[in-house]
Design an enzyme around this catalytic site. Structure first.
Site, PDB file in Angstrom:
ATOM      1  CB  CYS A  95      -0.921   0.003   1.225  1.00 22.84           C
ATOM      2  SG  CYS A  95      -2.031   1.421   1.297  1.00 22.84           S
ATOM      3  N   GLY A  96       0.826   2.016  -1.085  1.00 19.24           N
ATOM      4  CA  GLY A  96       1.690   3.185  -1.213  1.00 19.24           C
ATOM      5  C   GLY A  96       1.379   4.268  -0.208  1.00 19.24           C
ATOM      6  CG  HIS A  97      -2.682   5.469   1.528  1.00 20.16           C
ATOM      7  ND1 HIS A  97      -3.364   4.337   1.151  1.00 20.16           N
ATOM      8  CD2 HIS A  97      -3.067   5.725   2.806  1.00 20.16           C
ATOM      9  CE1 HIS A  97      -4.137   3.925   2.148  1.00 20.16           C
ATOM     10  NE2 HIS A  97      -3.976   4.746   3.162  1.00 20.16           N
ATOM     11  CG  HIS A 215      -6.607  -2.192  -6.066  1.00 20.32           C
ATOM     12  ND1 HIS A 215      -6.309  -3.387  -5.461  1.00 20.32           N
ATOM     13  CD2 HIS A 215      -6.427  -1.228  -5.127  1.00 20.32           C
ATOM     14  CE1 HIS A 215      -5.949  -3.160  -4.192  1.00 20.32           C
ATOM     15  NE2 HIS A 215      -6.018  -1.866  -3.969  1.00 20.32           N
ATOM     16  CG  ASP A 241      -6.539   5.486  -2.537  1.00 19.21           C
ATOM     17  OD1 ASP A 241      -6.412   6.482  -1.797  1.00 19.21           O
ATOM     18  OD2 ASP A 241      -5.664   4.620  -2.672  1.00 19.21           O
ATOM     19  CB  CYS A 245      -4.136   4.911  -5.668  1.00 19.17           C
ATOM     20  SG  CYS A 245      -3.919   3.120  -5.474  1.00 19.17           S
ATOM     21  N   GLY A 246      -0.881   5.063  -4.337  1.00 19.67           N
ATOM     22  CA  GLY A 246       0.525   4.822  -4.644  1.00 19.67           C
ATOM     23  C   GLY A 246       0.741   3.617  -5.537  1.00 19.67           C
ATOM     24  CB  THR A 247      -0.236   0.027  -5.367  1.00 18.86           C
ATOM     25  OG1 THR A 247      -1.606   0.217  -4.980  1.00 18.86           O
ATOM     26  CG2 THR A 247       0.604  -0.304  -4.139  1.00 18.86           C
TER      27      THR A 247
END
Length: 319
Positions: A95-97, A215, A241, A245-247
């Protein structure tokens, strides 16, 4: 058989948000998952302690939008921490964030300062840099496009072409669609992206090795003059999100690079549904790219979650 293990009576959690998207980091009182790999510990989490996941992020203590992060002892001592991400319906590879929220949490706790740090996740080692202004750059796991321009027939919407890409989670990315990506349309957008995800499942469209695509990411022109595009991302379950969204940004940049539309090191400004932005770039690595995403996170609470064994909803409310 699932083993029922009483949840700890008190759990310390640090809450933050990254460009609008909340993260809840469990720093004390989490379950003992042993000392295996993070992937093995996720399986123990799922089979023995899933009530802890739902109890910490679902109602009445959380909500469908909260992403949880359990801090663990890493196997690789080069990492400052291990982390397992989860949400209201299950577990996330990366999870990026949430990684930005974890880094800001570790800084808040005094465990790290500005500089480069490694985090161990179930899908690999992630490098993160805490900058002096408290922004965070995350070097994500290797990302790639798996299939391009895959058509899916969505009831009530029609045919939609999309790319399937990995950015730490599996995404179906759609640039051609009839929707306006603004926050006031969130109910329509959630309904449409859920229908797309259901259509993918029904039509047997998956990620590599049959992995489910959980996603869905829509793209449109940005509102800000400095951004490169705007997105709307449906997360596992029924939440979207709030951040860019980082990913998802990693998956998008992998597709752009594959198309020759993003050069190595070129800056990509991904605008989310709230108008906040992540700044990204990629470097090639074999058949993949290594994405770097930069954003900001803020601490919002340092709290104790109370679990009362007489509470019928101690393990969360499952809708």
């Amino acid at each position: 058989m699932v083993e029922t293990v009483p949840a700890p009576s008190r759990v310390r959690a640090i809450d933050s948000h990254t460009e609008g998207e909340p993260t809840r980091v469990i720093v004390e009182g989490g379950p003992d998952l042993g000392t295996g790999t993070l992937a093995e510990r996720v399986q123990i989490f799922k089979t023995r302690f899933d009530h802890f996941r739902s109890g910490t992020v679902c109602e009445p203590r959380g909500s469908e939008v909260v992403v949880g992060a359990l801090l663990c002892e890493p196997q690789d001592q080069a990492a400052v921490a291990g982390v397992i991400f989860f949400n209201d319906v299950g577990y996330l590879g990366m999870c990026g964030h949430g990684t930005m929220g974890v880094v800001r949490t570790l800084a808040y706790l005094g465990r790290i300062g500005p500089g480069s740090h490694l985090l161990e996740t179930p899908v690999g080692m992630v490098q993160a840099e805490l900058h002096s202004d408290m922004s965070v750059s995350v070097r994500n796991v290797p990302s790639y496009r798996y299939r391009a321009s895959v058509p899916v027939e969505v009831p009530g919407i029609g045919p939609l072409p999309g790319d399937i890409a990995w950015g730490g989670n599996w995404f179906f990315l759609i640039g051609e669609h009839p929707f306006e990506l603004v926050a006031k349309n969130r109910d329509q957008l959630v309904g449409a992206t859920k229908a797309i995800r259901s259509a993918l499942e029904q039509q047997g469209i998956t990620g590599k090795d049959g992995a489910p695509i959980d996603h869905i990411e829509l793209f449109a022109a940005p509102v800000s003059s400095v951004a490169s595009s705007r997105n709307f991302v449906l997360c596992p379950g029924a939440s979207f999100d709030r951040s860019p969204c980082g990913t998802g940004t990693s998956a998008k940049m992998a597709c752009l690079y594959a198309d020759g539309r993003l050069a190595a090191g070129e800056v990509w400004q991904q605008e989310g549904i709230l108008g906040t932005c992540f700044t990204g770039s990629v470097q090639p690595e074999g058949d993949c790219v290594l994405p770097t995403i930069t954003g900001r996170a803020w601490i919002t609470a340092d709290t104790t979650l109370i679990f009362d064994s007489s509470d019928p909803f101690a393990g969360g409310i499952d809708f």
